[in-house]
Design a protein around this motif. Structure first.
Motif, PDB file in Angstrom:
ATOM      1  N   ASP A 309       0.853  -1.197   0.000  1.00 10.03           N
ATOM      2  CA  ASP A 309       0.000   0.000   0.000  1.00 10.03           C
ATOM      3  C   ASP A 309       0.891   1.250   0.000  1.00 10.03           C
ATOM      4  N   GLU A 310       0.294   2.402   0.205  1.00  8.83           N
ATOM      5  CA  GLU A 310       1.091   3.640   0.097  1.00  8.83           C
ATOM      6  C   GLU A 310       2.094   3.790   1.237  1.00  8.83           C
ATOM      7  N   TYR A 311       1.949   2.944   2.294  1.00 11.24           N
ATOM      8  CA  TYR A 311       2.946   2.956   3.380  1.00 11.24           C
ATOM      9  C   TYR A 311       4.033   1.904   3.139  1.00 11.24           C
ATOM     10  N   GLU A 329       4.340  -1.294  -8.380  1.00  8.30           N
ATOM     11  CA  GLU A 329       3.353  -1.023  -7.323  1.00  8.30           C
ATOM     12  C   GLU A 329       3.533   0.415  -6.838  1.00  8.30           C
ATOM     13  N   THR A 330       2.489   1.067  -6.447  1.00  5.58           N
ATOM     14  CA  THR A 330       2.476   2.477  -6.013  1.00  5.58           C
ATOM     15  C   THR A 330       3.148   3.384  -7.044  1.00  5.58           C
ATOM     16  N   GLU A 331       3.066   2.993  -8.337  1.00  8.38           N
ATOM     17  CA  GLU A 331       3.662   3.783  -9.434  1.00  8.38           C
ATOM     18  C   GLU A 331       5.167   3.905  -9.275  1.00  8.38           C
ATOM     19  N   SER A 332       5.782   2.939  -8.599  1.00 10.87           N
ATOM     20  CA  SER A 332       7.227   3.013  -8.353  1.00 10.87           C
ATOM     21  C   SER A 332       8.010   2.747  -9.632  1.00 10.87           C
ATOM     22  N   GLN A 333       9.299   3.044  -9.594  1.00 14.33           N
ATOM     23  CA  GLN A 333      10.206   2.773 -10.704  1.00 14.33           C
ATOM     24  C   GLN A 333      11.335   1.913 -10.170  1.00 14.33           C
ATOM     25  N   MET A 334      11.866   1.044 -11.032  1.00 19.60           N
ATOM     26  CA  MET A 334      12.993   0.229 -10.593  1.00 19.60           C
ATOM     27  C   MET A 334      14.284   1.009 -10.817  1.00 19.60           C
TER      28      MET A 334
END
Ligand SMILES: Cc1cc2nc3c(=O)[nH]c(=O)nc-3n(C[C@H](O)[C@H](O)[C@H](O)COP(=O)(O)OP(=O)(O)OC[C@H]3O[C@@H](n4cnc5c(N)ncnc54)[C@H](O)[C@@H]3O)c2cc1C
Length: 487
Positions: A309-311, A329-334
């Motif tokens: 989740d966002e946390y 997830e959470t619009e993250s980038q690698m």
């Protein structure tokens, strides 16, 4: 078999930049932490990713630029390449960097009773406990009040006919001291994939003298980027002599130590490609298999990434995840700085109940081809998909005075605006020093800047950052007809 059980405030699976950030914050909070590592301390970035690739890319650029001076009056020069020596300096650099930025930190931290590392493959056997199989076969049981999964990703190996019998390389070829390391320069290389790793490594090896073929399945490279970027970079790479083939559906591979064959359908026509070596650059897969995640109830998304989740909390309340292993997830980038940033958040949320949320809306990213690609915010397509009423413009870098002055006008810059407010939603650039320029755009996005903010800001003349001002002006004026520095 030795069996021990140890308890820590924070049990971290992995020892990459994400884990180090979490462990360091745990220590700052006065808590104990343990990291586990199945391969080499420090994870992908330092050992087989960012650092070795950027080191060798720069060496290859020096070779290429010497042979292809942009200035009439400079005579092309051929730099001899001692590939084993080049690899040896890369290994030495990695070793020093790992010592300085990872190992020595641990030594300091252990002095102050904070962070431990256990070498071996870890698996969760219950929601608080990992069993770590050590290189000597012994097993250690580590218990964490809170647990962080930061096991990163590995090269994805496609399900391809003939692959199991065919020798191939992955981006692990950049590793140091591992069996996968490449120590001889191949005379030719066929690369599967058209993402950033394929392009960075393809140009690197081509510039060192290998005949490089890149086979991309879709209609263009860098599929998720602005089309203008992929199209312009394709022309540049082809002009350098890289054989870049799009719409290539690989059907079968074969070969042995003496060479490989790749059979593909290219625009409905069968074609065969031969090379000394095959390199798979077909994406990265989260390291979530055989970790015991299903056993403890952690949910994965459709790409096998850990859902958070966002946390950055997983489906199990005291288990958290960050870095490459959470995928998009959470619009993250690698990317390393994302994990390094979020690792700290995870530790604060897990150990101090900080309730910090992640915000991945402004993450500048770069591809270290020459010229470089750098992006921040959303693309034209993404802005439309999200329902923005948007307006986009692309200009060639030939209008940027700095590009003209240094005789390197390759590339383009594109800006995406929200039409009613003129707020900048995204910037994509292909050009010299794009990885530096993008930070101005990132800061602007962070503070909700408009196109006028870029125009009003006096830029240093002549710099590549003026590309941002010029693309902002281009929404209202023909920038090819401006006098020097004018807006
Ligand atoms: C060729 C290449 C070039 C790159 N270039 C850049 C770049 O220029 N800039 C950038 O920002 N990013 C770059 N990246 C991406 C960057 O390396 C990653 O985003 C970053 O390393 C992710 O950090 P992490 O800590 O999340 O995972 P990792 O660094 O992958 O660390 C995870 C660690 O967990 C370990 N592990 C996995 N499973 C287990 C287990 N069961 N038990 C114990 N340990 C386990 C792994 O061995 C690994 O060491 C590049 C990657 C590659 C491959």
């Amino acid at each position: 078999m030795q069996r021990e059980r140890e308890t820590y405030d924070l049990l971290i699976l992995g020892s990459g930049s994400t884990s180090f950030a979490a462990a360091t914050r745990a220590r700052e909070l006065g808590k104990t932490a343990v990291m586990t590592e199945a391969r080499t301390l420090g994870g992908t970035c330092v050992n087989r990713g960012c650092l070795p690739s950027k080191n060798l890319i720069e060496a290859a650029r020096l070779v290429y630029d010497a042979a292809h001076p942009l200035y009439p009056g400079l005579t092309p020069a051929r730099l001899d390449i001692d590939f084993p020596a080049l690899i040896a300096q890369k290994d030495e650099l990695i070793h020093e960097y790992r010592q300085q930025h990872y190992t020595s930190l641990l030594e300091e931290q252990e002095d102050s009773a904070g962070v431990a590392v256990v070498h071996g493959r870890a698996e969760l056997v219950d929601p608080h406990t990992a069993e770590v199989r050590m290189p000597d076969g012994s097993v250690r049981r580590l218990r964490g009040e809170q647990v962080v999964i930061a096991t990163g990703t590995s090269p994805a190996v496609p399900d391809l006919a003939g692959l199991t019998e065919t020798p191939y390389l992955t981006s692990d070829l950049l590793s140091s001291g591992e069996a996968q390391e490449l120590t001889e320069l191949p005379s030719s290389l066929v690369i599967l994939g058209g993402g950033y790793i394929a392009l960075e490594l393809g140009q690197l090896f081509a510039r060192l003298g290998a005949a490089v073929t890149i086979l991309e399945r879709s209609g263009r490279i860098l599929n998720e980027y602005e089309p203008e970027i992929g199209i312009a970079l394709t022309d540049i790479l082809r002009a350098e002599g890289i054989h870049l083939v799009t719409r290539a559906q690989v059907e079968l591979v074969s070969g042995d130590a003496s060479g490989v064959q790749v059979y593909a359908t290219v625009r409905d026509q069968p074609q065969e490609f031969r090379a000394a070596r095959l390199l798979l650059a077909t994406g990265r897969r989260p390291n979530t298999a055989n970790l015991g995640l299903e056993r403890v109830g952690i949910r994965l998304d459709g790409h096998s990434a850990v859902m958070v989740d966002e946390y950055l909390r997983t489906s199990v309340p005291h288990i958290w995840a960050a870095g490459d292993v959470i995928g998009r997830e959470t619009e993250s980038q690698m990317a390393t700085p994302v994990g390094a940033h979020d690792g700290g958040i995870v530790a604060e949320n897990a150990l101090a109940g900080a309730k910090r949320t992640v915000d991945h809306s402004v993450v500048p990213r770069a591809i270290f081809t020459d010229p470089q690609v750098a992006v921040v915010g959303v693309t034209d397509r993404e802005a439309n998909a999200r329902g923005f009423d948007c307006q986009c413009n692309t200009i060639p870098l030939s209008v940027v005075p700095r590009a003209g002055a240094i005789r390197d006008t390759r590339g383009v810059i594109k800006m995406v605006l929200e039409r009613p407010t003129q707020r900048v939603l995204g910037v994509s650039m292909l050009g010299a020093q794009a990885s530096e320029v993008i930070h101005e755009a990132a800061m602007a996005l962070r503070f909700g800047a408009t196109a006028d903010d870029f125009i009003d800001l006096i830029h240093v003349y002549p710099t590549m950052a003026e590309a941002l001002k010029l693309v902002a002006i281009s929404f209202t004026k023909d920038v090819s007809k401006l006098s020097c520095c004018a807006s």
